[in-house]
Design an enzyme around this catalytic site. Structure first.
Site, PDB file in Angstrom:
ATOM      1  N   GLU A 100       0.838  -1.193   0.000  1.00 55.11           N
ATOM      2  CA  GLU A 100       0.000   0.000   0.000  1.00 55.11           C
ATOM      3  C   GLU A 100       0.878   1.249   0.000  1.00 55.11           C
ATOM      4  O   GLU A 100       1.993   1.238   0.550  1.00 55.11           O
ATOM      5  CB  GLU A 100      -0.874   0.014   1.266  1.00 55.11           C
ATOM      6  CG  GLU A 100      -2.224  -0.648   1.092  1.00 55.11           C
ATOM      7  CD  GLU A 100      -3.223   0.261   0.378  1.00 55.11           C
ATOM      8  OE1 GLU A 100      -2.811   1.134  -0.424  1.00 55.11           O
ATOM      9  OE2 GLU A 100      -4.423   0.094   0.618  1.00 55.11           O
ATOM     10  N   ASP A 104      -4.602   4.886   6.193  1.00 53.56           N
ATOM     11  CA  ASP A 104      -5.186   6.016   6.907  1.00 53.56           C
ATOM     12  C   ASP A 104      -6.179   5.451   7.935  1.00 53.56           C
ATOM     13  O   ASP A 104      -5.776   5.000   9.005  1.00 53.56           O
ATOM     14  CB  ASP A 104      -5.843   6.914   5.842  1.00 53.56           C
ATOM     15  CG  ASP A 104      -6.364   8.237   6.365  1.00 53.56           C
ATOM     16  OD1 ASP A 104      -6.564   8.359   7.577  1.00 53.56           O
ATOM     17  OD2 ASP A 104      -6.576   9.150   5.559  1.00 53.56           O
ATOM     18  N   LYS A 132      -0.691   6.463   9.100  1.00 53.96           N
ATOM     19  CA  LYS A 132      -1.166   7.526  10.005  1.00 53.96           C
ATOM     20  C   LYS A 132      -1.735   6.884  11.267  1.00 53.96           C
ATOM     21  O   LYS A 132      -2.930   6.560  11.315  1.00 53.96           O
ATOM     22  CB  LYS A 132      -2.265   8.341   9.324  1.00 53.96           C
ATOM     23  CG  LYS A 132      -1.825   9.116   8.087  1.00 53.96           C
ATOM     24  CD  LYS A 132      -3.008   9.914   7.531  1.00 53.96           C
ATOM     25  CE  LYS A 132      -2.648  10.629   6.255  1.00 53.96           C
ATOM     26  NZ  LYS A 132      -3.813  11.278   5.617  1.00 53.96           N
ATOM     27  N   ILE A 154      -1.288  14.376   2.684  1.00 48.39           N
ATOM     28  CA  ILE A 154      -0.038  14.481   1.927  1.00 48.39           C
ATOM     29  C   ILE A 154      -0.256  14.143   0.446  1.00 48.39           C
ATOM     30  O   ILE A 154      -1.212  13.464   0.089  1.00 48.39           O
ATOM     31  CB  ILE A 154       1.077  13.574   2.519  1.00 48.39           C
ATOM     32  CG1 ILE A 154       0.661  12.087   2.492  1.00 48.39           C
ATOM     33  CG2 ILE A 154       1.441  14.006   3.925  1.00 48.39           C
ATOM     34  CD1 ILE A 154       1.788  11.111   2.857  1.00 48.39           C
ATOM     35  N   ASP A 160      -2.257  11.474  -4.471  1.00 51.45           N
ATOM     36  CA  ASP A 160      -2.816  12.624  -5.187  1.00 51.45           C
ATOM     37  C   ASP A 160      -3.751  13.479  -4.346  1.00 51.45           C
ATOM     38  O   ASP A 160      -4.298  13.025  -3.333  1.00 51.45           O
ATOM     39  CB  ASP A 160      -3.605  12.131  -6.394  1.00 51.45           C
ATOM     40  CG  ASP A 160      -4.914  11.459  -5.974  1.00 51.45           C
ATOM     41  OD1 ASP A 160      -4.858  10.523  -5.151  1.00 51.45           O
ATOM     42  OD2 ASP A 160      -5.974  11.895  -6.447  1.00 51.45           O
ATOM     43  N   ARG A 166       0.616  13.056  -8.151  1.00 50.47           N
ATOM     44  CA  ARG A 166       1.163  11.691  -8.093  1.00 50.47           C
ATOM     45  C   ARG A 166       2.586  11.609  -8.647  1.00 50.47           C
ATOM     46  O   ARG A 166       3.364  10.752  -8.264  1.00 50.47           O
ATOM     47  CB  ARG A 166       0.284  10.728  -8.906  1.00 50.47           C
ATOM     48  CG  ARG A 166      -1.107  10.505  -8.334  1.00 50.47           C
ATOM     49  CD  ARG A 166      -1.730   9.280  -8.987  1.00 50.47           C
ATOM     50  NE  ARG A 166      -3.177   9.201  -8.819  1.00 50.47           N
ATOM     51  CZ  ARG A 166      -3.782   8.653  -7.779  1.00 50.47           C
ATOM     52  NH1 ARG A 166      -3.066   8.177  -6.772  1.00 50.47           N
ATOM     53  NH2 ARG A 166      -5.093   8.596  -7.712  1.00 50.47           N
TER      54      ARG A 166
HETATM   55  P1  IMP Z   1      -7.913   4.235   4.224  1.00 50.16           P
HETATM   56  O1  IMP Z   1      -8.616   5.332   4.957  1.00 50.16           O
HETATM   57  O2  IMP Z   1      -6.835   3.597   5.078  1.00 50.16           O
HETATM   58  O3  IMP Z   1      -8.882   3.233   3.681  1.00 50.16           O
HETATM   59  O4  IMP Z   1      -7.187   4.910   2.994  1.00 50.16           O
HETATM   60  C1  IMP Z   1      -7.908   5.080   1.806  1.00 50.16           C
HETATM   61  C2  IMP Z   1      -7.134   5.722   0.718  1.00 50.16           C
HETATM   62  O5  IMP Z   1      -7.211   7.119   0.922  1.00 50.16           O
HETATM   63  C3  IMP Z   1      -5.648   5.454   0.585  1.00 50.16           C
HETATM   64  O6  IMP Z   1      -5.342   4.261  -0.099  1.00 50.16           O
HETATM   65  C4  IMP Z   1      -5.237   6.651  -0.252  1.00 50.16           C
HETATM   66  O7  IMP Z   1      -5.515   6.420  -1.610  1.00 50.16           O
HETATM   67  C5  IMP Z   1      -6.137   7.722   0.294  1.00 50.16           C
HETATM   68  N1  IMP Z   1      -5.430   8.572   1.275  1.00 50.16           N
HETATM   69  C6  IMP Z   1      -5.394   8.455   2.617  1.00 50.16           C
HETATM   70  N2  IMP Z   1      -4.643   9.433   3.173  1.00 50.16           N
HETATM   71  C7  IMP Z   1      -4.185  10.182   2.133  1.00 50.16           C
HETATM   72  C8  IMP Z   1      -3.339  11.346   2.054  1.00 50.16           C
HETATM   73  O8  IMP Z   1      -2.841  11.908   3.037  1.00 50.16           O
HETATM   74  N3  IMP Z   1      -3.110  11.819   0.799  1.00 50.16           N
HETATM   75  C9  IMP Z   1      -3.622  11.255  -0.334  1.00 50.16           C
HETATM   76  N4  IMP Z   1      -4.407  10.173  -0.301  1.00 50.16           N
HETATM   77  C10 IMP Z   1      -4.699   9.639   0.925  1.00 50.16           C
HETATM   78 MG    MG Z   2      -4.141   3.404  -1.741  1.00 56.45          MG
END
Ligand code: IMP
Ligand code: MG
Length: 176
Positions: A100, A104, A132, A154, A160, A166
């Site tokens: 990955e 987040d 995070k 970020i 992106d 990207r």
């Molecule tokens: P999740 O919340 O862990 O499911 O993350 C979902 C998706 O959100 C990640 O795979 C990224 O594509 C996007 N994402 C999460 N945090 C960031 C960030 O800080 N910048 C850009 N994309 C993010």
């Molecule tokens: Mg991703």
């Protein structure tokens, strides 16, 4: 400072730091998979740069595959992640490392775990370049973590803001 759409971003993590973080993960994974040929599964779109550098650093036999997921901003809070390109390879009995770009909330990981349950893989490990901890709400173990970052948005190195950023070789964070 850089501008993407309506927002400004400031330098946060250098290309060198990213290189070190990926090298660290590669070394750990090479140690953990001694007699096996792992399959690295990159999660598109964001992970394409990590996977590329990761593969170039990995000196033992390995394979790569990709899946594509997309988050939703829908009303339902659980099933927000949709599978756009699925796994088209038989992974039964294989050692799989999901790669990955960033973890987040962990919603994507839940979907990935669910997806691989049906695959009968031998080992399933998870690697992420960025993590995070303050935003992470799940209890799925993340095996390899490149860099822990604060709960800030970020861009760069595959990540992106609304499609842009990207291509940046380093990482920027949203200007306060
Ligand atoms: P999740 O919340 O862990 O499911 O993350 C979902 C998706 O959100 C990640 O795979 C990224 O594509 C996007 N994402 C999460 N945090 C960031 C960030 O800080 N910048 C850009 N994309 C993010
Ligand atoms: Mg991703």
């Amino acid at each position: 400072m850089i501008q993407l759409h309506d927002k400004q971003f400031v330098p946060f993590i250098s290309a060198k730091e990213i290189e070190f973080a990926i090298a660290k993960m590669v070394a750990q994974i090479e140690d953990d998979f001694t007699d096996e040929t792992p399959v690295f599964v990159g999660v598109l779109n964001g992970s394409f740069m990590v996977v590329s550098d990761f593969m170039k650093g990995y000196k033992k036999p390995c394979e790569v595959s990709f899946i594509k997921l997309a988050s939703y901003e829908g009303t339902s809070s659980t099933d927000e992640v949709k599978q756009l390109i699925g796994l088209n390879q038989d992974l039964s009995g294989r050692s799989v490392v999901i790669i990955e770009d960033i973890v987040d909330t962990g919603n994507t990981l839940v979907v990935l775990k669910e997806l691989f349950k049906k695959q009968n893989v031998k080992h399933l490990r998870i690697a992420t370049l960025f993590f995070k901890p303050e935003a992470y709400k799940k209890d799925i173990k993340i095996d390899y973590i490149g860099v822990r970052i604060p709960n800030k948005f970020i861009v760069g190195f595959g990540l992106d803001y609304d499609g842009l950023g990207r291509n940046l070789p380093e990482v920027y964070q949203l200007k306060e």
